[in-house]
Design an enzyme around this catalytic site. Sequence first.
Site, PDB file in Angstrom:
ATOM      1  N   ASP A  90      51.588-103.424   4.556  1.00 38.79           N
ATOM      2  CA  ASP A  90      51.234-104.687   3.897  1.00 38.79           C
ATOM      3  C   ASP A  90      51.273-104.512   2.376  1.00 38.79           C
ATOM      4  O   ASP A  90      51.104-105.471   1.628  1.00 38.79           O
ATOM      5  CB  ASP A  90      49.893-105.236   4.391  1.00 38.79           C
ATOM      6  CG  ASP A  90      48.717-104.330   4.066  1.00 38.79           C
ATOM      7  OD1 ASP A  90      48.938-103.194   3.590  1.00 38.79           O
ATOM      8  OD2 ASP A  90      47.564-104.745   4.314  1.00 38.79           O
ATOM      9  N   SER A  91      51.571-103.275   1.931  1.00 39.01           N
ATOM     10  CA  SER A  91      51.859-103.063   0.502  1.00 39.01           C
ATOM     11  C   SER A  91      53.052-103.904   0.073  1.00 39.01           C
ATOM     12  O   SER A  91      53.295-104.063  -1.125  1.00 39.01           O
ATOM     13  CB  SER A  91      52.129-101.578   0.219  1.00 39.01           C
ATOM     14  OG  SER A  91      53.099-101.062   1.106  1.00 39.01           O
ATOM     15  N   LYS A 113      49.407-100.074  12.783  1.00 45.46           N
ATOM     16  CA  LYS A 113      48.401 -99.338  12.011  1.00 45.46           C
ATOM     17  C   LYS A 113      47.330-100.309  11.536  1.00 45.46           C
ATOM     18  O   LYS A 113      47.645-101.444  11.169  1.00 45.46           O
ATOM     19  CB  LYS A 113      49.053 -98.657  10.808  1.00 45.46           C
ATOM     20  CG  LYS A 113      48.042 -97.999   9.876  1.00 45.46           C
ATOM     21  CD  LYS A 113      48.704 -97.240   8.754  1.00 45.46           C
ATOM     22  CE  LYS A 113      49.000 -98.045   7.515  1.00 45.46           C
ATOM     23  NZ  LYS A 113      47.846 -98.751   6.911  1.00 45.46           N
ATOM     24  N   GLU A 139      43.353-100.390   9.276  1.00 46.59           N
ATOM     25  CA  GLU A 139      42.463 -99.641   8.387  1.00 46.59           C
ATOM     26  C   GLU A 139      41.040 -99.629   8.947  1.00 46.59           C
ATOM     27  O   GLU A 139      40.628-100.577   9.621  1.00 46.59           O
ATOM     28  CB  GLU A 139      42.452-100.283   6.987  1.00 46.59           C
ATOM     29  CG  GLU A 139      43.821-100.276   6.327  1.00 46.59           C
ATOM     30  CD  GLU A 139      43.816-100.879   4.916  1.00 46.59           C
ATOM     31  OE1 GLU A 139      42.719-101.178   4.388  1.00 46.59           O
ATOM     32  OE2 GLU A 139      44.912-101.045   4.358  1.00 46.59           O
ATOM     33  N   GLU A 177      44.602 -91.284   3.439  1.00 51.42           N
ATOM     34  CA  GLU A 177      45.134 -91.639   2.114  1.00 51.42           C
ATOM     35  C   GLU A 177      44.150 -91.207   1.033  1.00 51.42           C
ATOM     36  O   GLU A 177      42.982 -91.606   1.046  1.00 51.42           O
ATOM     37  CB  GLU A 177      45.381 -93.159   2.025  1.00 51.42           C
ATOM     38  CG  GLU A 177      45.903 -93.564   0.658  1.00 51.42           C
ATOM     39  CD  GLU A 177      46.342 -95.032   0.564  1.00 51.42           C
ATOM     40  OE1 GLU A 177      46.383 -95.711   1.610  1.00 51.42           O
ATOM     41  OE2 GLU A 177      46.634 -95.479  -0.556  1.00 51.42           O
ATOM     42  N   ASP A 235      52.122-102.741  10.046  1.00 49.50           N
ATOM     43  CA  ASP A 235      50.800-102.624   9.418  1.00 49.50           C
ATOM     44  C   ASP A 235      50.046-103.938   9.601  1.00 49.50           C
ATOM     45  O   ASP A 235      50.510-104.992   9.145  1.00 49.50           O
ATOM     46  CB  ASP A 235      51.026-102.330   7.927  1.00 49.50           C
ATOM     47  CG  ASP A 235      49.832-101.712   7.263  1.00 49.50           C
ATOM     48  OD1 ASP A 235      48.913-101.265   7.969  1.00 49.50           O
ATOM     49  OD2 ASP A 235      49.828-101.662   6.016  1.00 49.50           O
TER      50      ASP A 235
HETATM   51  O1  KIV Z   1      50.576-100.933   3.215  1.00 45.77           O
HETATM   52  C1  KIV Z   1      50.894 -99.752   3.055  1.00 45.77           C
HETATM   53  O2  KIV Z   1      51.983 -99.395   2.610  1.00 45.77           O
HETATM   54  C2  KIV Z   1      49.901 -98.766   3.423  1.00 45.77           C
HETATM   55  C3  KIV Z   1      50.006 -97.466   2.697  1.00 45.77           C
HETATM   56  C4  KIV Z   1      49.295 -97.566   1.413  1.00 45.77           C
HETATM   57  C5  KIV Z   1      49.521 -96.373   3.527  1.00 45.77           C
HETATM   58  O3  KIV Z   1      49.034 -99.021   4.181  1.00 45.77           O
END
Ligand code: KIV
Length: 284
Positions: free
Chosen positions: A48-49, A117, A119, A186, A87
């Site tokens: 989600d970056s 993934k 968090e 991270e 993500d």
């Molecule tokens: O969104 C993303 O790219 C991430 C990384 C910072 C691990 O979660």
Amino acid sequence: MSERKKITLPALFNKTAAGEPITWLTCYDYPTAYLQEEAGVDMILVGDSLGMTMLGYDSTLPVTMNDMIRHTQAVRRGAPNVFLVGDMPYMSYQPSVETAIRNAGRFMAEAGCDAIKLEGGAEMADRVTGIVHAGIPAIGHLGLTPQSVSALGGFRVQGKGALQAKKIMDDAKALEEAGACAILLEMVPDRVSQLITERAENCLIMSLGSGPHAHGQLLIYHDMFGLYPKFKPKMAKVFGNAGEVILNGLKQYVTEVSDKTFPQRENWFTMKDDEFDELQELLG
Ligand code: KIV
């Protein structure tokens, strides 16, 4: 494209058992996915970056499931054989176990992911169990978790003190017991990452700025190639300055169009004389 076998979860565990580190990169678009597949990258994270690197937001929080699905589909088209991780964006899993399962299911059904993934630590263990019970491999994310950056007090190393380090270790165990197949650490100190890796029984531990002892490494693609000008974290080695190459090319384009050295004869299409004569006749 070169022939490559599909990377599966057992293949990743086999790699770890053979003592070979796993390679993992972020990716958000088709052409980059194609190159990453060609380069032999094992795993891709459509993070989600992308809210920051592709959409220009100041954080990951505005990113929606629909944003994620659109980019993940493009990446899957470019990299059919990598182990693809979607993500879960902000509020796509926090509200309830059911919300988490439904959105994880979208990544699998609509974008062809191999895993998702999310968090968070022990407080997210029930989401992980629900997703895994739905038949979807789940990856945890501990340490600096960008969706909670406000609560964490900014982008800073997590687990430098013994108490906080112990909490991260307990969270890692809770996620593994909940069924997570992998955990990303991270910005966690190398020694904490090493302890977590040594204690993991059936879970791949991945490092982003958390040292060399994990089972594999993740980097943010835009940081590796100078493509995100706003900031460069310490953990991001620049493997090539594509941003500079592109900027110089763009400046040259502006110069060449302005001074009429572009286009040249080989850059445009022509028409045969007889066709052109006929056209002029048609036009009277
Ligand atoms: O969104 C993303 O790219 C991430 C990384 C910072 C691990 O979660």
